[in-house]
Write a protein that holds these residues in place. Structure first.
Motif, PDB file in Angstrom:
ATOM      1  N   THR A  67      40.250  33.571  53.856  1.00 26.92           N
ATOM      2  CA  THR A  67      41.637  33.733  53.429  1.00 26.92           C
ATOM      3  C   THR A  67      41.956  32.806  52.262  1.00 26.92           C
ATOM      4  O   THR A  67      42.633  33.199  51.293  1.00 26.92           O
ATOM      5  CB  THR A  67      42.584  33.454  54.606  1.00 26.92           C
ATOM      6  OG1 THR A  67      42.273  34.351  55.684  1.00 26.92           O
ATOM      7  CG2 THR A  67      44.033  33.641  54.195  1.00 26.92           C
ATOM      8  N   VAL A  68      41.474  31.574  52.329  1.00 28.14           N
ATOM      9  CA  VAL A  68      41.671  30.631  51.215  1.00 28.14           C
ATOM     10  C   VAL A  68      41.014  31.165  49.942  1.00 28.14           C
ATOM     11  O   VAL A  68      41.589  31.097  48.848  1.00 28.14           O
ATOM     12  CB  VAL A  68      41.100  29.245  51.576  1.00 28.14           C
ATOM     13  CG1 VAL A  68      41.101  28.328  50.348  1.00 28.14           C
ATOM     14  CG2 VAL A  68      41.914  28.617  52.695  1.00 28.14           C
ATOM     15  N   ILE A  69      39.811  31.725  50.079  1.00 29.07           N
ATOM     16  CA  ILE A  69      39.113  32.265  48.918  1.00 29.07           C
ATOM     17  C   ILE A  69      39.863  33.468  48.343  1.00 29.07           C
ATOM     18  O   ILE A  69      39.895  33.663  47.120  1.00 29.07           O
ATOM     19  CB  ILE A  69      37.667  32.649  49.283  1.00 29.07           C
ATOM     20  CG1 ILE A  69      36.875  31.393  49.669  1.00 29.07           C
ATOM     21  CG2 ILE A  69      36.978  33.351  48.120  1.00 29.07           C
ATOM     22  CD1 ILE A  69      36.798  30.337  48.580  1.00 29.07           C
ATOM     23  N   ILE A  70      40.502  34.273  49.192  1.00 28.20           N
ATOM     24  CA  ILE A  70      41.315  35.383  48.697  1.00 28.20           C
ATOM     25  C   ILE A  70      42.437  34.861  47.813  1.00 28.20           C
ATOM     26  O   ILE A  70      42.725  35.410  46.736  1.00 28.20           O
ATOM     27  CB  ILE A  70      41.883  36.206  49.871  1.00 28.20           C
ATOM     28  CG1 ILE A  70      40.771  37.031  50.523  1.00 28.20           C
ATOM     29  CG2 ILE A  70      43.011  37.121  49.402  1.00 28.20           C
ATOM     30  CD1 ILE A  70      41.201  37.763  51.780  1.00 28.20           C
ATOM     31  N   VAL A  71      43.093  33.779  48.247  1.00 30.00           N
ATOM     32  CA  VAL A  71      44.167  33.172  47.448  1.00 30.00           C
ATOM     33  C   VAL A  71      43.613  32.664  46.117  1.00 30.00           C
ATOM     34  O   VAL A  71      44.223  32.867  45.047  1.00 30.00           O
ATOM     35  CB  VAL A  71      44.839  32.029  48.236  1.00 30.00           C
ATOM     36  CG1 VAL A  71      45.849  31.291  47.348  1.00 30.00           C
ATOM     37  CG2 VAL A  71      45.521  32.561  49.489  1.00 30.00           C
ATOM     38  N   ILE A  72      42.445  32.009  46.174  1.00 31.40           N
ATOM     39  CA  ILE A  72      41.820  31.519  44.944  1.00 31.40           C
ATOM     40  C   ILE A  72      41.495  32.683  44.012  1.00 31.40           C
ATOM     41  O   ILE A  72      41.705  32.602  42.786  1.00 31.40           O
ATOM     42  CB  ILE A  72      40.546  30.711  45.267  1.00 31.40           C
ATOM     43  CG1 ILE A  72      40.918  29.408  46.000  1.00 31.40           C
ATOM     44  CG2 ILE A  72      39.758  30.396  43.994  1.00 31.40           C
ATOM     45  CD1 ILE A  72      39.722  28.608  46.473  1.00 31.40           C
ATOM     46  N   ASN A  73      40.982  33.783  44.581  1.00 31.75           N
ATOM     47  CA  ASN A  73      40.668  34.962  43.764  1.00 31.75           C
ATOM     48  C   ASN A  73      41.910  35.486  43.047  1.00 31.75           C
ATOM     49  O   ASN A  73      41.852  35.865  41.867  1.00 31.75           O
ATOM     50  CB  ASN A  73      40.079  36.066  44.633  1.00 31.75           C
ATOM     51  CG  ASN A  73      38.650  35.790  45.061  1.00 31.75           C
ATOM     52  OD1 ASN A  73      37.947  35.001  44.433  1.00 31.75           O
ATOM     53  ND2 ASN A  73      38.206  36.429  46.129  1.00 31.75           N
ATOM     54  N   CYS A  74      43.030  35.537  43.752  1.00 30.87           N
ATOM     55  CA  CYS A  74      44.280  36.005  43.137  1.00 30.87           C
ATOM     56  C   CYS A  74      44.690  35.088  41.982  1.00 30.87           C
ATOM     57  O   CYS A  74      45.138  35.564  40.928  1.00 30.87           O
ATOM     58  CB  CYS A  74      45.389  36.070  44.182  1.00 30.87           C
ATOM     59  SG  CYS A  74      45.179  37.362  45.428  1.00 30.87           S
ATOM     60  N   CYS A  75      44.530  33.787  42.188  1.00 30.99           N
ATOM     61  CA  CYS A  75      44.867  32.831  41.127  1.00 30.99           C
ATOM     62  C   CYS A  75      43.954  33.010  39.918  1.00 30.99           C
ATOM     63  O   CYS A  75      44.411  32.981  38.768  1.00 30.99           O
ATOM     64  CB  CYS A  75      44.768  31.400  41.658  1.00 30.99           C
ATOM     65  SG  CYS A  75      45.984  30.970  42.924  1.00 30.99           S
ATOM     66  N   LEU A  76      42.672  33.208  40.169  1.00 35.26           N
ATOM     67  CA  LEU A  76      41.714  33.381  39.069  1.00 35.26           C
ATOM     68  C   LEU A  76      41.978  34.673  38.292  1.00 35.26           C
ATOM     69  O   LEU A  76      41.778  34.716  37.069  1.00 35.26           O
ATOM     70  CB  LEU A  76      40.278  33.384  39.617  1.00 35.26           C
ATOM     71  CG  LEU A  76      39.747  32.052  40.164  1.00 35.26           C
ATOM     72  CD1 LEU A  76      38.366  32.249  40.788  1.00 35.26           C
ATOM     73  CD2 LEU A  76      39.677  30.986  39.072  1.00 35.26           C
ATOM     74  N   ARG A  77      42.410  35.725  38.998  1.00 37.30           N
ATOM     75  CA  ARG A  77      42.661  37.008  38.328  1.00 37.30           C
ATOM     76  C   ARG A  77      44.088  37.114  37.798  1.00 37.30           C
ATOM     77  O   ARG A  77      44.432  38.087  37.129  1.00 37.30           O
ATOM     78  CB  ARG A  77      42.382  38.161  39.305  1.00 37.30           C
ATOM     79  CG  ARG A  77      40.910  38.325  39.662  1.00 37.30           C
ATOM     80  CD  ARG A  77      40.657  39.644  40.385  1.00 37.30           C
ATOM     81  NE  ARG A  77      41.321  39.696  41.677  1.00 37.30           N
ATOM     82  CZ  ARG A  77      40.734  39.392  42.833  1.00 37.30           C
ATOM     83  NH1 ARG A  77      39.472  39.000  42.850  1.00 37.30           N
ATOM     84  NH2 ARG A  77      41.403  39.475  43.966  1.00 37.30           N
ATOM     85  N   HIS A  78      44.932  36.113  38.140  1.00 39.82           N
ATOM     86  CA  HIS A  78      46.320  36.066  37.683  1.00 39.82           C
ATOM     87  C   HIS A  78      47.129  37.283  38.144  1.00 39.82           C
ATOM     88  O   HIS A  78      48.050  37.731  37.466  1.00 39.82           O
ATOM     89  CB  HIS A  78      46.385  35.954  36.148  1.00 39.82           C
ATOM     90  CG  HIS A  78      45.563  34.845  35.584  1.00 39.82           C
ATOM     91  ND1 HIS A  78      45.864  33.514  35.798  1.00 39.82           N
ATOM     92  CD2 HIS A  78      44.436  34.867  34.822  1.00 39.82           C
ATOM     93  CE1 HIS A  78      44.964  32.758  35.184  1.00 39.82           C
ATOM     94  NE2 HIS A  78      44.081  33.543  34.595  1.00 39.82           N
ATOM     95  N   ARG A  79      46.771  37.812  39.301  1.00 37.53           N
ATOM     96  CA  ARG A  79      47.537  38.926  39.860  1.00 37.53           C
ATOM     97  C   ARG A  79      47.194  39.068  41.338  1.00 37.53           C
ATOM     98  O   ARG A  79      46.160  38.579  41.789  1.00 37.53           O
ATOM     99  CB  ARG A  79      47.233  40.232  39.130  1.00 37.53           C
ATOM    100  CG  ARG A  79      45.831  40.754  39.309  1.00 37.53           C
ATOM    101  CD  ARG A  79      45.616  42.051  38.511  1.00 37.53           C
ATOM    102  NE  ARG A  79      44.307  42.630  38.758  1.00 37.53           N
ATOM    103  CZ  ARG A  79      43.190  42.235  38.156  1.00 37.53           C
ATOM    104  NH1 ARG A  79      43.225  41.254  37.256  1.00 37.53           N
ATOM    105  NH2 ARG A  79      42.035  42.827  38.422  1.00 37.53           N
TER     106      ARG A  79
END
Length: 221
Positions: A67-79
């Motif tokens: 779940t933390v990595i999902i949040v990081i992925n969203c931040c990296l993709r800016h969406r």
């Protein structure tokens, strides 16, 4: 799927079948390496140490970590891509629960009491199973575990397509968690010969599996 030398798209039934097989194989491989404590893949080793440090079941750690990595992925993709997030959870939750189920079963079967040579062989076999599973679900190309999605995002958005660089960069979060857990417990779990084997040969294992495991299953676009 290769039929009469012609590649056709997978049906929904075929996609579900191959995904279920890959999740099952992946969970068995990870559970073997965790139970034997002779070296796991980096993410699993980090989760095992964090589980021991904060005394929380491994399946909950794997879900929380994902779940933390999902949040990081969203931040990296800016969406925020809710469809992609849903697919991540569809993969992650049954996988995490199955790892715990199989790890508990292997412990009950007392495989830790086998001879060292047999345990090393089983641990390396677990790493091979993980490579096989990654090969299958990457070829199906429908849903990914958040950790794999993280690596893909790093590769194509930040590392100019360099898979090796993205792989090493993706190990930064589990490495940080691993260091914190080891400092907290003064013990290190699931880091051993299997970890070195995984780091050295994971890419090759996936490539070999592409050719040898369900060879008619081709990468879906």
């Amino acid at each position: 799927m290769l039929v009469n030398q012609v590649v056709r798209p997978l049906t929904k039934t075929e996609s579900v079948f191959f995904l279920c097989v890959s999740i099952l194989i992946n969970a068995i491989g990870n559970a073997l390496t965790v139970c034997l404590n002779l070296g796991s893949a980096m993410w699993t080793a980090s989760s095992a140490n964090l589980s021991y440090f904060i005394h929380v079941r491994l399946d909950l750690i794997l879900i929380g970590f994902g779940t933390v990595i999902i949040v990081i992925n969203c931040c990296l993709r800016h969406r925020v891509d809710w469809g992609r997030i849903a697919k991540n959870f569809i993969f992650m939750i049954p996988f995490s629960l199955l790892v715990q189920v199989f790890a508990d079963a292997f412990s009950r079967w007392q495989i830790q009491g086998l001879s060292l040579g047999v345990r090393i062989g089983l641990d390396l076999f677990g790493i091979v199973l993980i490579g096989m599973a990654v090969s299958i679900y990457q070829r199906v190309n429908v849903i990914l575990h958040p950790n794999d999605d993280f690596m893909q995002t790093l590769r194509f958005d930040y590392c100019h397509g360099n898979a090796a660089l993205a792989m090493w960069a993706s190990y930064i979060p589990p490495a940080i968690v691993l260091v914190v857990a080891v400092i907290g417990t003064r013990q290190i779990l699931a880091i051993n010969i299997g970890t070195a084997f995984s780091l050295a040969l994971q890419g090759s294992l996936v490539g070999w599996s592409d050719k040898l495991v369900f060879p008619r299953l081709k990468h879906q676009l």
